[in-house]
Design an enzyme around this catalytic site. Structure first.
Site, PDB file in Angstrom:
ATOM      1  N   GLN A 214     -12.334 -12.427  -0.654  1.00 35.16           N
ATOM      2  CA  GLN A 214     -10.372 -11.552  -1.067  1.00 35.16           C
ATOM      3  C   GLN A 214      -9.311 -12.716  -0.533  1.00 35.16           C
ATOM      4  O   GLN A 214      -8.219 -12.860  -1.520  1.00 35.16           O
ATOM      5  CB  GLN A 214     -10.693 -10.620  -0.155  1.00 35.16           C
ATOM      6  CG  GLN A 214     -10.852  -9.390  -0.554  1.00 35.16           C
ATOM      7  CD  GLN A 214     -11.235  -8.149   0.940  1.00 35.16           C
ATOM      8  OE1 GLN A 214     -12.062  -7.535   1.074  1.00 35.16           O
ATOM      9  NE2 GLN A 214      -9.729  -7.580   0.860  1.00 35.16           N
ATOM     10  N   ARG A 327       0.289  -2.815  12.885  1.00 35.76           N
ATOM     11  CA  ARG A 327      -0.313  -2.069  11.356  1.00 35.76           C
ATOM     12  C   ARG A 327      -0.146  -0.151  12.477  1.00 35.76           C
ATOM     13  O   ARG A 327       0.316   0.415  11.848  1.00 35.76           O
ATOM     14  CB  ARG A 327      -0.273  -2.103  10.641  1.00 35.76           C
ATOM     15  CG  ARG A 327       0.282  -1.648   9.219  1.00 35.76           C
ATOM     16  CD  ARG A 327      -1.028  -1.704   7.570  1.00 35.76           C
ATOM     17  NE  ARG A 327      -0.178  -2.899   6.662  1.00 35.76           N
ATOM     18  CZ  ARG A 327       0.637  -2.339   5.682  1.00 35.76           C
ATOM     19  NH1 ARG A 327       1.480  -1.222   6.072  1.00 35.76           N
ATOM     20  NH2 ARG A 327       2.037  -3.302   5.611  1.00 35.76           N
ATOM     21  N   ARG A 359      -9.110  -1.781   4.625  1.00 38.58           N
ATOM     22  CA  ARG A 359      -8.555  -0.721   3.922  1.00 38.58           C
ATOM     23  C   ARG A 359      -7.569   0.257   5.064  1.00 38.58           C
ATOM     24  O   ARG A 359      -7.791   0.878   5.524  1.00 38.58           O
ATOM     25  CB  ARG A 359      -9.689   0.428   2.902  1.00 38.58           C
ATOM     26  CG  ARG A 359      -8.326   1.094   1.860  1.00 38.58           C
ATOM     27  CD  ARG A 359     -10.408   1.447   1.482  1.00 38.58           C
ATOM     28  NE  ARG A 359      -9.187   2.041   0.443  1.00 38.58           N
ATOM     29  CZ  ARG A 359      -9.915   2.252  -1.010  1.00 38.58           C
ATOM     30  NH1 ARG A 359     -11.686   2.140  -0.707  1.00 38.58           N
ATOM     31  NH2 ARG A 359      -9.552   2.905  -2.494  1.00 38.58           N
ATOM     32  N   PHE A 361      -5.878  -0.921   7.500  1.00 36.71           N
ATOM     33  CA  PHE A 361      -5.245  -2.044   8.205  1.00 36.71           C
ATOM     34  C   PHE A 361      -4.789  -2.013   9.496  1.00 36.71           C
ATOM     35  O   PHE A 361      -3.941  -2.140  10.181  1.00 36.71           O
ATOM     36  CB  PHE A 361      -3.718  -3.504   7.884  1.00 36.71           C
ATOM     37  CG  PHE A 361      -4.607  -4.477   7.618  1.00 36.71           C
ATOM     38  CD1 PHE A 361      -5.454  -5.271   7.492  1.00 36.71           C
ATOM     39  CD2 PHE A 361      -3.215  -5.443   8.544  1.00 36.71           C
ATOM     40  CE1 PHE A 361      -5.864  -6.784   7.874  1.00 36.71           C
ATOM     41  CE2 PHE A 361      -2.565  -6.294   9.136  1.00 36.71           C
ATOM     42  CZ  PHE A 361      -4.294  -7.462   8.835  1.00 36.71           C
ATOM     43  N   GLU A 730      -4.759   0.977  -0.693  1.00 38.18           N
ATOM     44  CA  GLU A 730      -4.892   1.616   1.283  1.00 38.18           C
ATOM     45  C   GLU A 730      -4.465   3.559   1.204  1.00 38.18           C
ATOM     46  O   GLU A 730      -5.279   4.241   2.039  1.00 38.18           O
ATOM     47  CB  GLU A 730      -4.006   1.126   1.605  1.00 38.18           C
ATOM     48  CG  GLU A 730      -4.747  -0.356   2.223  1.00 38.18           C
ATOM     49  CD  GLU A 730      -3.979  -1.653   2.818  1.00 38.18           C
ATOM     50  OE1 GLU A 730      -2.900  -1.767   2.030  1.00 38.18           O
ATOM     51  OE2 GLU A 730      -4.629  -2.350   4.264  1.00 38.18           O
TER      52      GLU A 730
END
Lengths: 781, 492
Positions: A214, A327, A359, A361, A730
C-alpha cells in the site's frame, strides 16, 4: 464512435462513467475471468529465483549459533542470506526508530522473527531447505500478554495524553460514577493475496521491485536503505493487491528488502512469497488493547467526566504503534461530548509480532471502549442505551469540542441516527425483543443501535499530500497515474471517474495504470481512508492544468473568450463551434501545447501539536450508524445476526456502488473482528491461529440474515474535499460495534438487564456463554 | 484376473488432453496449473483447502455413469488423483468470443469483486451451483459458498449475484454444456480396468483399479501412504513438507465408494465422499443433515471421504461421534482378509488406531434407528460453517414407556479420541426420560472426559457445553427451541 465536427453532438447528453454515478470496478471483468494479474501471476524473467524466510522458533532469547550448512547443501539452493549479507542498513523500521531488523542478529524477540533467507531455484526447494537450519538459542521467558507487562511495562514508543477540563474533579463531583475494564482482541488482516515481492536487478546497481504494498514510496526507501543505494536506484511498482486493509502498509517491506538484496547478490530476478502460515506468524496485526475506564455521569446518563487508559500490545518493535495508539485516543469520544476528559495510551512492548496498521488504525478500539462506557451507564440507570447515546452526542453549536480541542463543525450524527432509528423500526423491535426474551427460555435476543464518527486525515499532518501524473495523447485518450494503490477498494475507478468528469470524456478513454515510484514520487501510503481524497484531488488538479492550457490555446486560436469554451460529453464547445475532445487535443498538440501535467494536493486547514495534545488533526468527519439484532443460544453461546440496518455518510458519493461495497464489506470485517476472529498465543508465545483452519473470518453464512445498507444521500461534505465526497474505507468498520452490543443485550437478558455484562472482544460463542455463566453466578451470590 | 498396468496419468484439462509420463506423486493440481501450465487465474490463498481461492471443477463419471462436476480445492489435490477426470479452470469459462458466462456477468453486474483475488474461486463455486440449481435459495447459495472466503465484499453482493445468475441469459456458450458429450465419451473411454503404477521408491505412485488390487498393492507396500480425498494428507505435503511416498491413491478404486442400503442399515464404502454419503445418511437419520452441512465447505465435502475421516484418527473426528452413537461398525481389509469391529474400538488412543500395516478401512456399516430410538448430533465451533469442531456430541437413546432403556453417547474434541460417554450413559439407563434424570446425569461427564484447553475452546467451555448439549437434546425432544436455525425465520 467519433463524431465529426459540427454534427451529431447531441447524442451524448452526459459522458459514460463520470463522477457520482455507480460504475463497476475497473478490473471487474478481469477479476471474474482470472485475467487480472497479481504479482505471483506475472511472467517471470528467465532464471527467477525464489526466497523463503527462516523464522525464529522461540519468542525471546539470545541467538547462540546459526548453522546453515545443511540449508546451503539442500537441493536447488543457490545461497542463503543473513544480516551480514545486507549491503546497507539491517533495518526496516518505518518510523526510523531503528528497532526492526530485516534479519535478527544477536537476539530474537518474537516467535516467527526472520533470521535468514534461503534463495533457491524453486519456491518448493527454498521452503524445504529452510527446514534444515540448526539454530540454538538461550531462551528467556517471553512477555506475551498485556497483563504480563505489569512488572516491566516497557513502551515501544512515547505515549500520548489527551486532556481537556478537570477529569478528576468531574469524576469526583458526578452524581454517579462507575469504572471497568475491557479487553479488545487483535485481528489478522487475512488479505486473500498474501505478501509478495519480486525484484529484478538492473544496470548501475538499480533494482526494480514489484511489491504487494500500500506504500510503494516506503518500500522504495526501505529497499534503498537496506541496499545502501540512493532512492533513485530503486523503482517500486504495484498494479493491484489482493486486499490490503493496512496489512500491506509497512509489512511488505521485509519481503521487498529480501528480494532486492537477493536479486543484487545473485544477479537474477528473485521472488519472495511466504506461505500463508508464515505470513500470519511473521507479519503484524491489529493491536489488541486492555482499556480501563472511569466515568462520572448524571441521572440522565450525561457524562460529566471520563478517564481512560488504553494499553496496547504492540509487539517487539514500534512499527506504527505510535500513531495507532494515538488514534485510539482520538476516537475515545466516538460521537460523544465529554465536558472533562483524560485519556492516556500505553504502547507496550511484548515478545510478539510487531502490530501494525489495520483498517481504522486504533480508532475502532477507541470506539469499542467508548461504547462500552455508554452501555455501562445505560445499565446502571436502567435506560435504553440509545437514550444515553443521544444524551451525549456532540452538539452542533455547543458541546462540540473534542478531547484534542478540535471543534466538530460538520456534525450530522443526530440526523443519521434519527433516520436509522425510524427506518430500522428500532423502538418497536426493541419492545418485541424484550417481550420475546421474557417468554423464550433458551434463545435470547438483543438489539443495539450504535453511531460512528470518524476523523479523516493522517494525524501526521505531512502525510496529507499526494501527486498525480496525467498525459493526454494526441488521439484524445488519457493516461492516468497517481500515488494511490489499488487493493480492491476501487480507488483507481473513482480517480478515473474524476478525471473523466474533468475532461468530460467517457471513462473508457482514461487508462488506469500501475502505481510506480518512477512516475509519482514521495507518496503517502494508501491508508487512513485518504486514497480518493488525496489522489483524486491531485489527479483533478493535473487534469485541470491540462484543461486550462487547452482553454487558453483555444481562446487564443479561435479568438473567443475563455468563458465561452465549454467541455461537455465528449465534446468541446469553443465559442459556439463544437468539436470533439480529440480534435481539440490534436490542434493543441500541433500548436505545441504541453499535454502532460503533474498534479499536487495537500489537505488544507489541518495541524496537530502532539506534545500539547491540541490542534485540528482532521479535515472533517465521516458519520454513520448501524442497528443490529442478534439471537444467542444460552446453552452454548452460539449466536447469529438476524438483521442489520446501516445508514452511512459518504458525503456526495463519487460512486455509490463502490461506496456501498466498502460499507458492507467494512461492516462484515468489523463483525468478524468482534465475533469469531480470535488470535491465540500459547504459553511459549507461538501464535496457534495462523491459518484459515484456525483463524475464522466471516463466511457468507455469517452475514446478517437481513442486511439493509443505505448511503445518506442527502449528505455533502461541508469541506471542499474532492467533489464534496467523503472518505469511506475505514469508518464503516466500526458499525459492527452494534453487533457486539446487541450480543451484550442478549446476554444481559439472562439477568433481567440488571447488570452490564463484561463481554470482551472477540465475543466468541465461548465468551458469550461464559458471560452468561458469570451473570448466573452474580445472580446467585 | 490379471490387470493391465499403465505407467502414465491422463486427464482432460479444459479442452485439452494431458498425459503425464513422469509425475511427482505429491505434485498439487494448483502448482501444476500455475507453474507448469501458466494457468494463473486459479489462486493460492492458504494452501490448506480452507479459503477456496484455488477452487476448480473436477468432472467425473459417477457410479451411474453420469458426468458430474464438483468443486475441489486444487491446492491440496494431487495431480495423480485426477486420472480419468476433467479439470475445469476459470480460464475455460468465458466464451470464445469473449462473452462472459452468466455467472461471471452476474458477478460484474452486482459488484461481487473488490480486490478480485478470491473471485475466480467464487466464480467456480457459483458455476458449480449454477449447473445444479440456476435459481438457488439464499440457504443454497450460502452452502455453496461455505468453502470460499472473501475478505472485501462482506459477501452481500456475491449472494446478490448468485440470485441473479438465472436472469442474465441462457448460457449458450456454457463450455460444459457444449462439450458435454465429447467429455463423457472421452472419460468413458478412459474407464478401463487398469492399474496405474509409475515412478520408483518414494516417488512411486499407484492407482489400483479395484479392491483386490488395492489390498494386494498395500500389503506389498505397507509403508505407502493411502490417499483418498487428500483433505488431510494434502496438508502433510503443503504445510509440513513431509516425505510421504510412495503413495497409493484409492478414490478411483472401483466399488470402494459404494453406498448401499442393507437390510438393517447403510453400508458406506470407504471412499464415499461426504457429499455422496450425506445424501443417504441425511435421509435415514434426518438429524445428520444439518451436521453434515457444517463439515467443511462443498469443496472439502466433495473431496473428503468417510473412510479417510475415520482412518486418520482425529480426536475431533467429524463423522465418528454420530457413527459411534449409532452403533456403526468398521470393516478393515488386509490382503483380502477382513475383520469387523465396533467403530469406537478402532480408536485406541491419540494417533493410534487398531490398524495393522497394509490394512485399510474398507467400509462402515451403520444400523438403522428403531422406532423407540431417538438420535441427535450437534457440533460446536467458533464459526458456524467450515470450522473444525471445538466439540461434537451425538446421542442415541432408546426410550420405552418413558424410560431410558439404552444409551449411546459419543463426543469428539474432548478426549484423545472420539469416545463414548459411558458414565453418562450409565447414569441415564434405567431412569425416567425427564429433566431430573438429565440434570442428575450431567456430573458424570466429568468422569468420562477431561478436555484440554486450546485455541478452539477452553476446557471449561468444552465441559459445560458437552453437558448443555445433553440438555439441548432433551429439550428439543420435548419440542422446545433450544438451538439456532439460520433460515427458519426467513424461509419457513
Amino acid at each position: 464512435m467519433k463524431p465529426i465536427r459540427g454534427e451529431a453532438f447531441e447524442a451524448d447528453a452526459t459522458i459514460r462513467g463520470g463522477a457520482h454515478v455507480s460504475q463497476r470496478h475497473d478490473s471487474a471483468h478481469k477479476h471474474v475471468t482470472g485475467e487480472a494479474v497479481y504479482i505471483d501471476d506475472m511472467v517471470e524473467p528467465i532464471g527467477t529465483l525464489h526466497g523463503c524466510l527462516g523464522l525464529s522458533t522461540v519468542a525471546n532469547g539470545a541467538i547462540l549459533s546459526v548453522d546453515l550448512d545443511a540449508v546451503r547443501a539442500a537441493p536447488g539452493v543457490v545461497g542463503v542470506l543473513t544480516a551480514v549479507d545486507i549491503p546497507g542498513e539491517n533495518d526496516i523500521s518505518p518510523t526510523g526508530r531503528h528497532d526492526e531488523p530485516v534479519f535478527a542478529e544477536t537476539e530474537v524477540l518474537f516467535h516467527g522473527q526472520p533470521i535468514f533467507a534461503v534463495i533457491a531455484e524453486t519456491r518448493d526447494a527454498a521452503r524445504r531447505a529452510c527446514l534444515k537450519a540448526a539454530i540454538t538459542y538461550e531462551e528467556r521467558p517471553p512477555v506475551i500478554d498485556i497483563l504480563d507487562t505489569a512488572d516491566d511495562p516497557r513502551l515501544v514508543t512515547p505515549p500520548l495524553t489527551l486532556a481537556r477540563g478537570d477529569a478528576a474533579a468531574a469524576l469526583e463531583n458526578a452524581p454517579h460514577r462507575l469504572d471497568g475494564t475491557m479487553r479488545i482482541g487483535g485481528q489478522d488482516h487475512f488479505y486473500l493475496e498474501g505478501q509478495i515481492a519480486m525484484a529484478i536487478p538492473g544496470e548501475d546497481g538499480d533494482v526494480q521491485v514489484f511489491s504487494s504494498t500500500q506504500h510503494p514510496s516506503e518500500v522504495q526507501h526501505m529497499v534503498a536503505h537496506v541496499l545502501g543505494v540512493p532512492s533513485n536506484a530503486v523503482t517500486v511498482e504495484v498494479r493491484r493487491m489482493g486486499g490490503g486493509f493496512g496489512g500491506k502498509e509497512t509489512q511488505g517491506n521485509i519481503f521487498a528488502a529480501v528480494a532486492a538484496v537477493a536479486a543484487k547478490r545473485f544477479g537474477r530476478a528473485v521472488k519472495v512469497r511466504p506461505d500463508r502460515d508464515d505470513d500470519m506468524v511473521a507479519t503484524g496485526k491489529r493491536h489488541d488493547f486492555l482499556v480501563d475506564y472511569d466515568v462520572g455521569f448524571d441521572a440522565d446518563g450525561r457524562i460529566q467526566g471520563v478517564d481512560y487508559t488504553y494499553a496496547a500490545r504492540c509487539g517487539y518493535s514500534s512499527d506504527l504503534s505510535g500513531p495507532v495508539t494515538d488514534r485510539a485516543l482520538f476516537h475515545c469520544d466516538n460521537a460523544y461530548y465529554y465536558p472533562a476528559v483524560k485519556a492516556v495510551s500505553a504502547p507496550l512492548f511484548t515478545n510478539t509480532v510487531s502490530n501494525t496498521a489495520f483498517r481504522g488504525f486504533g480508532g475502532p478500539q477507541g470506539v469499542v471502549a467508548c461504547e462500552r462506557v455508554i452501555e455501562e451507564i445505560a445499565y446502571a440507570l436502567g435506560k435504553d442505551p440509545l437514550e444515553v447515546r443521544r444524551a451525549n452526542f456532540y452538539g452542533t453549536d455547543d458541546r462540540n469540542v473534542t478531547p484534542y480541542y478540535q471543534t466538530v463543525e460538520d456534525n450530522v450524527i443526530h440526523r443519521v441516527v434519527d433516520e436509522l432509528e425510524a427506518s430500522s423500526d428500532y423502538q418497536a423491535r426493541r419492545a418485541e425483543i424484550l417481550a420475546f426474551n421474557r417468554e423464550s427460555r433458551i434463545i435470547k435476543r438483543g438489539i443495539a443501535l450504535t453511531p460512528v464518527k470518524f476523523g479523516i486525515s493522517f494525524t501526521a499532518t505531512h502525510f496529507n499530500q499526494a501527486g498525480a501524473l496525467v498525459h493526454v495523447y494526441t488521439d484524445g485518450s488519457v493516461h492516468l497515474n497517481h500515488g494511490g494503490t489499488e487493493m480492491g477498494q476501487g480507488l483507481f475507478t473513482k480517480v478515473a471517474q474524476i478525471v473523466a468528469e474533468e475532461f468530460q470524456i467517457d471513462l473508457d478513454r482514461v487508462k488506469i495504470t500501475a502505481t510506480t515510484t518512477g512516475k509519482v514520487p514521495n507518496t503517502s501510503a494508501t491508508a487512513a481512508s485518504s486514497g480518493t481524497d488525496l489522489n483524486g484531488m491531485a489527479a483533478q488538479v493535473a487534469a485541470r492544468t491540462i484543461k486550462d492550457r487547452l482553454i487558453a490555446f483555444a481562446a487564443d486560436f479561435y479568438d473567443v473568450p475563455a468563458a465561452s469554451i465549454v467541455f461537455s460529453a465528449n465534446r468541446v464547445d469553443v465559442g459556439g463551434h463544437p468539436m470533439t475532445f480529440a480534435e481539440l487535443v490534436k490542434e493543441a498538440y500541433v500548436a505545441r501545447v504541453q499535454l502532460s501535467a503533474a498534479g499536487f494536493y495537500k489537505t488544507p486547514k489541518i495541524h496537530w501539536d502532539r506534545d500539547k495534545g491540541t490542534g485540528r488533526p482532521f479535515y472533517y468527519y465521516a458519520y454513520g450508524a448501524a442497528c443490529s439484532e442478534v439471537s444467542i443460544d444460552t446453552l452454548t453461546g452460539e449466536y447469529q445476526v438476524e438483521r442489520t440496518d446501516i445508514l452511512h455518510d459518504v458525503g456526495k458519493s463519487l460512486n455509490p456502488a463502490l461506496d456501498l461495497g466498502q460499507v458492507e464489506g467494512g461492516f462484515i470485517q468489523g463483525m468478524g473482528w468482534l465475533t469469531t476472529e480470535e488470535l491465540w498465543w500459547d504459553g511459549k508465545g507461538r501464535l496457534r491461529t495462523h491459518a484459515p483452519s484456525t483463524y475464522k473470518i466471516p463466511l457468507a453464512s455469517d452475514r446478517p440474515l437481513i442486511f439493509n445498507t443505505r448511503l445518506a444521500e442527502w449528505s455533502e461534505n461541508a469541506e471542499r474535499a474532492v467533489r464534496r465526497s467523503k472518505a469511506v474505507g475505514e469508518p464503516p468498520f466500526m458499525l459492527a460495534v452494534s453487533v457486539l452490543e446487541a450480543l451484550s443485550m442478549a446476554v444481559a437478558s439472562t439477568a433481567d438487564y440488571r447488570i452490564c455484562p463484561r463481554l470482551d472482544a472477540p465475543a466468541t460463542p465461548e465468551r458469550v456463554l461464559m458471560a452468561i455463566e458469570r451473570l448466573k453466578a452474580a445472580g446467585a451470590a | 484376473m490379471t490387470l493391465s498396468t499403465r505407467t502414465h496419468i491422463r486427464f482432460r484439462l479444459n479442452d485439452r488432453t494431458v498425459t503425464l509420463n513422469t509425475l511427482r506423486p505429491t505434485e498439487t493440481l494448483l502448482d501444476f496449473l500455475r507453474l507448469e501450465r501458466r494457468l494463473t487465474g486459479t489462486k493460492e490463498g492458504c494452501a490448506e483447502g480452507d479459503c477456496g481461492a484455488c477452487t476448480v471443477l473436477v468432472g467425473r463419471l459417477n457410479r451411474d455413469g453420469v458426468l458430474v462436476y464438483e468443486t475441489v480445492t486444487s491446492c491440496i489435490r494431487f495431480v495423480a488423483s485426477l486420472d480419468g477426470c476433467h479439470v475445469v479452470t476459470i480460464e475455460h469459462l468465458k466464451g470464445k468470443d469473449g462473452t462472459l458466462h452468466p455467472v461471471q456477468q452476474a458477478m460484474v453486474d452486482h459488484h461481487g469483486s473488490q480486490c478480485g483475488f478470491c473471485t475466480p474461486g467464487i466464480v467456480m463455486a457459483l458455476y458449480a451451483l449454477w449447473m445444479r440449481d440456476a435459481q438457488p435459495s439464499r440457504s443454497t447459495i450460502e452452502k455453496a459458498l461455505q468453502g470460499n472466503l472473501c475478505r472485501c465484499t462482506g459477501y452481500e453482493p456475491i449472494v446478490r449475484a448468485a440470485e441473479a445468475m438465472a436472469e442474465i441469459s441462457q448460457a449458450t456458450s456454457d463450455p460444459l454444456q457444449a462439450e458435454r458429450d465429447d467429455v463423457r465419451c472421452q472419460l468413458a473411454e478412459w474407464q478401463t480396468a487398469e492399474t496405474v503404477d509409475m515412478g520408483e521408491g518414494a516417488d512411486r505412485l499407484i492407482l489400483p483399479a479395484n479392491i483386490d488390487d488395492l489390498a494386494q498393492s498395500f500389503a506389498a507396500n505397507p509403508k505407502a501412504t493411502i490417499v483418498a480425498g487428500s483433505t488431510d494428507v494434502g496438508l502433510w505435503v503443503t504445510k509440513q513438507m513431509r516425505p510421504i511416498g510412495p503413495l497409493i491413491f484409492v478414490k478411483q478404486v472401483e466399488g470402494l465408494d459404494a453406498i448401499e442400503e442393507t437390510v438393517d442399515g447403510i453400508r458406506i464404502g470407504t471412499t464415499a465422499s461426504y457429499t455422496d454419503a450425506s445424501a443417504i445418511l441425511s435421509e435415514t437419520y434426518p438429524a445428520m443433515r444439518a451436521y453434515f452441512d457444517r463439515i467443511g465447505g462443498d469443496q472439502v465435502r466433495n473431496m473428503g471421504t468417510i473412510g479417510g475421516n475415520v482412518a486418520n484418527g482425529s480426536p475431533i473426528g467429524d463423522t465418528p461421534p454420530p457413527l459411534i452413537a449409532l452403533g456403526a461398525t468398521v470393516t478393515l481389509n488386509q490382503a483380502g482378509t477382513r475383520r469387523t469391529m465396533p467403530l469406537e474400538a478402532f480408536f485406541i488412543d491419540y494417533g493410534k488406531q487398531d490398524r495393522q500395516p497394509g490394512e485399510f478401512v474398507e467400509r462402515i456399516d451403520v444400523p438403522k434407528l428403531r422406532n423407540n430410538e431417538i438420535f441427535a448430533v450437534y457440533k460446536i465451533s467458533k464459526r458456524r460453517d467450515e470450522d473444525i469442531s471445538a466439540l461434537a456430541g451425538a446421542f442415541k437413546l432408546t426410550i420405552e414407556a418413558d424410560r431410558i432403556t439404552d444409551a449411546r453417547i459419543a463426543f469428539g474434541g474432548i478426549a484423545a479420541t472420539p469416545k463414548r460417554a459411558r458414565h453418562v450413559e450409565a447414569a441415564l439407563i434405567g431412569r425416567d426420560w425427564s429433566i431430573e434424570t438429565i440434570d442428575a446425569a450431567l456430573p458424570a461427564f466429568e468422569s468420562d472426559y477431561q478436555p484440554l484447553s486450546d485455541w478452539r475452546a477452553s476446557s471449561d467451555y468444552r465441559m459445560l457445553t458437552a453437558k448443555n448439549l445433553l440438555r439441548r437434546f432433551f429439550l428439543e425432544q420435548q419440542g422446545e427451541t433450544a438451538s439456532l436455525k439460520r433460515f427458519a425465520a426467513v424461509e419457513a
